[in-house]
Design a protein around this motif. Structure first.
Motif, PDB file in Angstrom:
ATOM      1  N   VAL A 235       0.735  -1.097  -0.176  1.00  0.00           N
ATOM      2  CA  VAL A 235      -0.048   0.012  -0.046  1.00  0.00           C
ATOM      3  C   VAL A 235       1.113   1.167   0.099  1.00  0.00           C
ATOM      4  CG1 VAL A 235      -1.587   1.471   1.466  1.00  0.00           C
ATOM      5  CG2 VAL A 235      -2.026  -1.238   1.022  1.00  0.00           C
ATOM      6  N   ALA A 236       1.862   1.514   0.777  1.00  0.00           N
ATOM      7  CA  ALA A 236       2.738   2.313   0.900  1.00  0.00           C
ATOM      8  C   ALA A 236       3.432   2.683  -0.585  1.00  0.00           C
ATOM      9  CB  ALA A 236       3.900   2.149   1.957  1.00  0.00           C
ATOM     10  N   ARG A 237       3.845   1.481  -1.089  1.00  0.00           N
ATOM     11  CA  ARG A 237       4.658   1.791  -2.547  1.00  0.00           C
ATOM     12  C   ARG A 237       3.539   2.094  -3.429  1.00  0.00           C
ATOM     13  NH1 ARG A 237       7.350  -2.871  -6.401  1.00  0.00           N
ATOM     14  NH2 ARG A 237       6.993  -1.839  -8.251  1.00  0.00           N
ATOM     15  N   ALA A 238       2.345   1.772  -3.576  1.00  0.00           N
ATOM     16  CA  ALA A 238       1.476   2.232  -4.346  1.00  0.00           C
ATOM     17  C   ALA A 238       0.859   3.583  -4.173  1.00  0.00           C
ATOM     18  CB  ALA A 238       0.037   1.165  -4.104  1.00  0.00           C
ATOM     19  N   ALA A 239       0.990   3.974  -2.955  1.00  0.00           N
ATOM     20  CA  ALA A 239       0.613   5.406  -2.670  1.00  0.00           C
ATOM     21  C   ALA A 239       1.718   6.475  -3.294  1.00  0.00           C
ATOM     22  CB  ALA A 239       0.482   5.556  -1.150  1.00  0.00           C
ATOM     23  N   ARG A 240       3.155   5.902  -3.093  1.00  0.00           N
ATOM     24  CA  ARG A 240       3.984   6.605  -3.524  1.00  0.00           C
ATOM     25  C   ARG A 240       3.856   6.609  -5.087  1.00  0.00           C
ATOM     26  NH1 ARG A 240       9.058   5.406  -6.827  1.00  0.00           N
ATOM     27  NH2 ARG A 240      10.313   7.257  -6.487  1.00  0.00           N
ATOM     28  N   LEU A 383      -9.486  -8.920  -0.856  1.00  0.00           N
ATOM     29  CA  LEU A 383      -9.809  -7.752  -0.125  1.00  0.00           C
ATOM     30  C   LEU A 383     -11.456  -7.800  -0.236  1.00  0.00           C
ATOM     31  CD1 LEU A 383      -7.074  -5.153  -0.697  1.00  0.00           C
ATOM     32  CD2 LEU A 383      -7.292  -6.818   1.277  1.00  0.00           C
ATOM     33  N   LEU A 384     -12.128  -7.079   0.872  1.00  0.00           N
ATOM     34  CA  LEU A 384     -13.420  -6.724   0.758  1.00  0.00           C
ATOM     35  C   LEU A 384     -13.562  -5.138   1.320  1.00  0.00           C
ATOM     36  CD1 LEU A 384     -16.354  -7.688   0.352  1.00  0.00           C
ATOM     37  CD2 LEU A 384     -16.424  -8.037   2.767  1.00  0.00           C
ATOM     38  N   LEU A 385     -13.884  -4.357   0.439  1.00  0.00           N
ATOM     39  CA  LEU A 385     -13.985  -2.991   0.678  1.00  0.00           C
ATOM     40  C   LEU A 385     -15.347  -2.620   0.929  1.00  0.00           C
ATOM     41  CD1 LEU A 385     -11.301  -3.022  -0.869  1.00  0.00           C
ATOM     42  CD2 LEU A 385     -11.980  -0.865  -1.935  1.00  0.00           C
ATOM     43  N   VAL A 386     -15.457  -2.138   2.289  1.00  0.00           N
ATOM     44  CA  VAL A 386     -16.948  -1.957   2.846  1.00  0.00           C
ATOM     45  C   VAL A 386     -16.987  -0.372   3.411  1.00  0.00           C
ATOM     46  CG1 VAL A 386     -18.295  -2.428   4.783  1.00  0.00           C
ATOM     47  CG2 VAL A 386     -16.963  -4.300   3.744  1.00  0.00           C
ATOM     48  N   ASP A 387     -17.857   0.377   3.029  1.00  0.00           N
ATOM     49  CA  ASP A 387     -18.356   1.734   3.287  1.00  0.00           C
ATOM     50  C   ASP A 387     -19.823   1.731   3.530  1.00  0.00           C
ATOM     51  OD1 ASP A 387     -19.590   1.919   0.718  1.00  0.00           O
ATOM     52  OD2 ASP A 387     -17.884   3.093   0.107  1.00  0.00           O
ATOM     53  N   ALA A 388     -20.212   3.004   3.819  1.00  0.00           N
ATOM     54  CA  ALA A 388     -21.754   3.250   4.136  1.00  0.00           C
ATOM     55  C   ALA A 388     -22.649   2.864   3.096  1.00  0.00           C
ATOM     56  CB  ALA A 388     -21.822   4.664   4.678  1.00  0.00           C
ATOM     57  N   GLU A 389     -22.044   2.920   1.813  1.00  0.00           N
ATOM     58  CA  GLU A 389     -23.015   2.539   0.685  1.00  0.00           C
ATOM     59  C   GLU A 389     -22.916   0.976   0.334  1.00  0.00           C
ATOM     60  OE1 GLU A 389     -24.481   4.982  -0.677  1.00  0.00           O
ATOM     61  OE2 GLU A 389     -23.655   6.378   0.877  1.00  0.00           O
ATOM     62  N   GLY A 390     -22.023   0.275   0.839  1.00  0.00           N
ATOM     63  CA  GLY A 390     -22.078  -1.155   0.632  1.00  0.00           C
ATOM     64  C   GLY A 390     -20.716  -1.762   0.668  1.00  0.00           C
ATOM     65  N   LEU A 402      -3.442  -5.695  -5.656  1.00  0.00           N
ATOM     66  CA  LEU A 402      -4.490  -5.029  -4.632  1.00  0.00           C
ATOM     67  C   LEU A 402      -4.272  -3.563  -4.300  1.00  0.00           C
ATOM     68  CD1 LEU A 402      -5.394  -8.524  -2.905  1.00  0.00           C
ATOM     69  CD2 LEU A 402      -6.889  -7.285  -4.804  1.00  0.00           C
ATOM     70  N   ALA A 403      -3.135  -3.417  -3.717  1.00  0.00           N
ATOM     71  CA  ALA A 403      -2.701  -2.030  -3.135  1.00  0.00           C
ATOM     72  C   ALA A 403      -2.943  -0.951  -4.197  1.00  0.00           C
ATOM     73  CB  ALA A 403      -1.478  -2.189  -2.926  1.00  0.00           C
ATOM     74  N   ARG A 404      -2.622  -1.287  -5.574  1.00  0.00           N
ATOM     75  CA  ARG A 404      -2.892  -0.262  -6.345  1.00  0.00           C
ATOM     76  C   ARG A 404      -4.398   0.165  -6.594  1.00  0.00           C
ATOM     77  NH1 ARG A 404       1.801  -2.645 -10.014  1.00  0.00           N
ATOM     78  NH2 ARG A 404       3.536  -1.520  -9.278  1.00  0.00           N
ATOM     79  N   THR A 405      -5.295  -0.975  -6.643  1.00  0.00           N
ATOM     80  CA  THR A 405      -6.639  -0.898  -6.569  1.00  0.00           C
ATOM     81  C   THR A 405      -7.168   0.125  -5.542  1.00  0.00           C
ATOM     82  OG1 THR A 405      -6.685  -2.925  -7.958  1.00  0.00           O
ATOM     83  CG2 THR A 405      -8.967  -2.126  -7.193  1.00  0.00           C
ATOM     84  N   LEU A 406      -6.728  -0.533  -4.313  1.00  0.00           N
ATOM     85  CA  LEU A 406      -7.158   0.284  -3.174  1.00  0.00           C
ATOM     86  C   LEU A 406      -7.080   1.670  -3.428  1.00  0.00           C
ATOM     87  CD1 LEU A 406      -8.352   0.290  -0.239  1.00  0.00           C
ATOM     88  CD2 LEU A 406      -6.287  -0.173   0.420  1.00  0.00           C
ATOM     89  N   ILE A 407      -5.746   2.137  -3.759  1.00  0.00           N
ATOM     90  CA  ILE A 407      -5.391   3.487  -3.705  1.00  0.00           C
ATOM     91  C   ILE A 407      -6.201   4.080  -4.792  1.00  0.00           C
ATOM     92  CG2 ILE A 407      -3.405   5.049  -4.795  1.00  0.00           C
ATOM     93  CD1 ILE A 407      -3.275   3.885  -1.752  1.00  0.00           C
ATOM     94  N   ARG A 408      -6.557   3.557  -5.800  1.00  0.00           N
ATOM     95  CA  ARG A 408      -7.328   4.140  -6.821  1.00  0.00           C
ATOM     96  C   ARG A 408      -8.818   4.447  -6.322  1.00  0.00           C
ATOM     97  NH1 ARG A 408      -4.625   0.841 -10.827  1.00  0.00           N
ATOM     98  NH2 ARG A 408      -6.587  -0.764 -10.464  1.00  0.00           N
ATOM     99  N   GLU A 409      -9.415   3.367  -5.203  1.00  0.00           N
ATOM    100  CA  GLU A 409     -10.659   3.518  -4.983  1.00  0.00           C
ATOM    101  C   GLU A 409     -10.686   4.729  -3.943  1.00  0.00           C
ATOM    102  OE1 GLU A 409     -13.555   2.125  -5.181  1.00  0.00           O
ATOM    103  OE2 GLU A 409     -13.024   0.853  -6.785  1.00  0.00           O
ATOM    104  N   ILE A 410      -9.718   4.816  -3.058  1.00  0.00           N
ATOM    105  CA  ILE A 410      -9.401   6.073  -2.100  1.00  0.00           C
ATOM    106  C   ILE A 410      -9.177   7.119  -2.657  1.00  0.00           C
ATOM    107  CG2 ILE A 410      -8.007   7.070  -0.477  1.00  0.00           C
ATOM    108  CD1 ILE A 410      -6.903   3.968   0.504  1.00  0.00           C
ATOM    109  N   ALA A 411      -8.673   7.330  -3.879  1.00  0.00           N
ATOM    110  CA  ALA A 411      -8.654   8.647  -4.502  1.00  0.00           C
ATOM    111  C   ALA A 411     -10.034   9.084  -5.026  1.00  0.00           C
ATOM    112  CB  ALA A 411      -7.739   8.574  -5.755  1.00  0.00           C
ATOM    113  N   ALA A 412     -10.692   8.018  -5.721  1.00  0.00           N
ATOM    114  CA  ALA A 412     -12.167   8.489  -6.141  1.00  0.00           C
ATOM    115  C   ALA A 412     -13.163   8.744  -5.034  1.00  0.00           C
ATOM    116  CB  ALA A 412     -12.612   7.173  -6.771  1.00  0.00           C
ATOM    117  N   ARG A 413     -13.119   8.148  -3.805  1.00  0.00           N
ATOM    118  CA  ARG A 413     -13.809   8.590  -2.754  1.00  0.00           C
ATOM    119  C   ARG A 413     -13.373   9.828  -2.116  1.00  0.00           C
ATOM    120  NH1 ARG A 413     -14.103   3.244  -2.586  1.00  0.00           N
ATOM    121  NH2 ARG A 413     -15.613   1.979  -1.896  1.00  0.00           N
ATOM    122  N   MET A 414     -12.156  10.178  -2.202  1.00  0.00           N
ATOM    123  CA  MET A 414     -11.877  11.570  -1.872  1.00  0.00           C
ATOM    124  C   MET A 414     -12.290  12.799  -2.784  1.00  0.00           C
ATOM    125  SD  MET A 414      -8.085  11.160   0.051  1.00  0.00           S
ATOM    126  CE  MET A 414      -8.093  12.844   0.743  1.00  0.00           C
TER     127      MET A 414
END
Length: 417
Positions: A235-240, A383-390, A402-414
């Motif tokens: 995750v740290a690498r993907a964020a960088r 991984l299972l990503l869970v938020d208020a929407e589902g 997976l880390a790169r996908t998670l980073i994209r999901e975080i960026a989209a939510r922000m």
């Protein structure tokens, strides 16, 4: 299971798929590293066209580079193979990037002044500036590197649009020790992959916690868990790669820090809390992947606890550790919307149910669940990503993917905030 740094090799087989790289070699002993770099680029999915200067041919042969790249090597601007006899135009137009590795002091000066007296310098000057980036991996003696003229040249090349990569420090072929070594092939590969990665997190300050904690029982024993830290390091690498400034707070693991990431090592849950709290005040995203101990021994023994022959184990009392994620997520910075918090939940069953419960309990906008026994110490995860929407399931894949996908999901939510 904890893993030695050399065994932590996230899959990057397709990281450069579809990219065509012109690999230029100028004169220097570091040309021996370019052979491995060429091979690594191809393993990452790129096609590689090698162009060598006359000086480079004194250190490594075109035959070697042709065998590794699978393409004829170009060495002369007078090469008659192109129908139009314009190799410098054709090669530069076909490239997604030109990487000069090694970049000698002499060739750097050529680029600075726009000299074009061989194929490689011609090609660099003729490349379309808007579409073909130029990346430079310097390699030279420490005194040459430190010389004011060299440093001025670096600054001007960067101002002209070139991307000057760093240098390594250590023992040099001349027998001296210092800055100026060409970066290792795996480091250059990481830099090239990061260069092509969309910068979804540009301008963000990302704080990542990773690995287990260790709670002492006595000076030689302690309580820990099976977390290897691999997911958090990925995750740290993907964020960088996505353009963020990244700080990684790591428990006791045997992993090398991702390139370009600031790393802080801690041991206990309290150590981790003490390190994270001030850093969270300067961060915009906190990703809590660490498997933090819920409990610690209330009074660790000052000396090793020995068996007394009674057959009875020592009586240990425990104290609850502070909930790091909840503390940061419920702090004023997160409450004001200036810190986006992401939690991780390592479960053994009922993943969705437990992840939803933890999402509410921790009061975070995104919770990432996984089955701990299926991932600890391994290079793959699901991984299972869970938020208020589902929820969104990410099927089993290499942790870096997976880390790169998670980073994209975080960026989209922000971006939707």
């Amino acid at each position: 299971m904890q893993t030695h740094p050399e065994t932590f090799q996230p899959s990057n087989q397709e990281d450069l798929a579809g990219k065509h790289i012109v690999l230029g070699l100028s004169g220097g002993i570091a040309c021996y590293k370019s052979a491995q770099l060429c091979r690594s680029l191809i393993k990452a999915g790129a096609t590689v066209q090698v162009v060598m200067t006359e000086a480079a041919e004194q250190f490594i042969t075109a035959v070697t580079m042709q065998a590794l790249s699978g393409r004829p090597v170009y060495t002369s601007q007078w090469d008659s193979r192109p129908d139009n006899n314009m190799a410098h135009i054709n090669l530069s137009r076909e490239a997604d990037a030109i990487l000069i590795a090694p970049l000698s002091a002499d060739f750097m000066a050529k680029l600075l002044h726009g000299r074009a007296d061989d194929l490689l310098s011609l090609m660099c000057l003729a490349r379309p500036l808007a579409s073909v980036p130029l990346l430079l991996a310097p390699a030279m003696n420490r005194e040459m590197f430190a010389h004011p003229a060299t440093q001025r040249n670096f600054e001007q090349l960067a101002a002209d649009g070139a991307h000057v990569l760093g240098v390594g420090s250590g023992f040099q072929a001349c027998g001296e020790t210092g800055d100026g070594r060409m970066l290792e092939p795996d480091q250059l590969l990481d830099d090239l992959i990061a260069f092509f990665t969309p910068k979804h997190l540009a301008g963000q300050h990302v704080l990542v916690s990773a690995g287990p904690t260790y709670e002492a029982i006595d000076p030689v024993r302690g309580i820990t868990n099976l977390s290897s830290g691999k997911m958090g390091f990925a995750v740290a690498r993907a964020a960088r790669e996505a353009g963020a400034e990244v700080t990684l707070v790591a428990g006791p693991v045997g992993l090398a820090a991702p390139r370009g990431v600031n790393r802080i090592d801690v041991k206990s849950a309290q150590d981790m809390l003490d390190a994270l709290l001030p850093l969270a005040e300067r961060s915009t995203i906190f990703i809590a992947t660490a498997a933090v101990a819920d409990w610690r021994v209330a009074s660790p023994a000052a000396q090793k606890i020995k068996k007394e022959g009674s057959g009875q184990p020592p009586q240990l009392s425990f104290s609850e550790n502070t909930d790091i994620l909840a503390t940061i997520a419920q702090g004023p910075r997160a409450k004001a919307g200036r810190l986006f918090c992401v939690g991780f939940a390592a479960e053994s069953e009922d993943l969705l149910l437990n992840a939803k419960a933890k999402l509410l309990r921790k009061q975070v906008p995104l919770l990432v669940g996984n089955i701990g026994p299926d991932t600890f110490g391994q290079d793959h995860n699901a991984l299972l990503l869970v938020d208020a929407e589902g929820s969104l399931a990410l099927p089993r894949a290499p942790k870096l993917v997976l880390a790169r996908t998670l980073i994209r999901e975080i960026a989209a939510r922000m971006a939707r905030q």
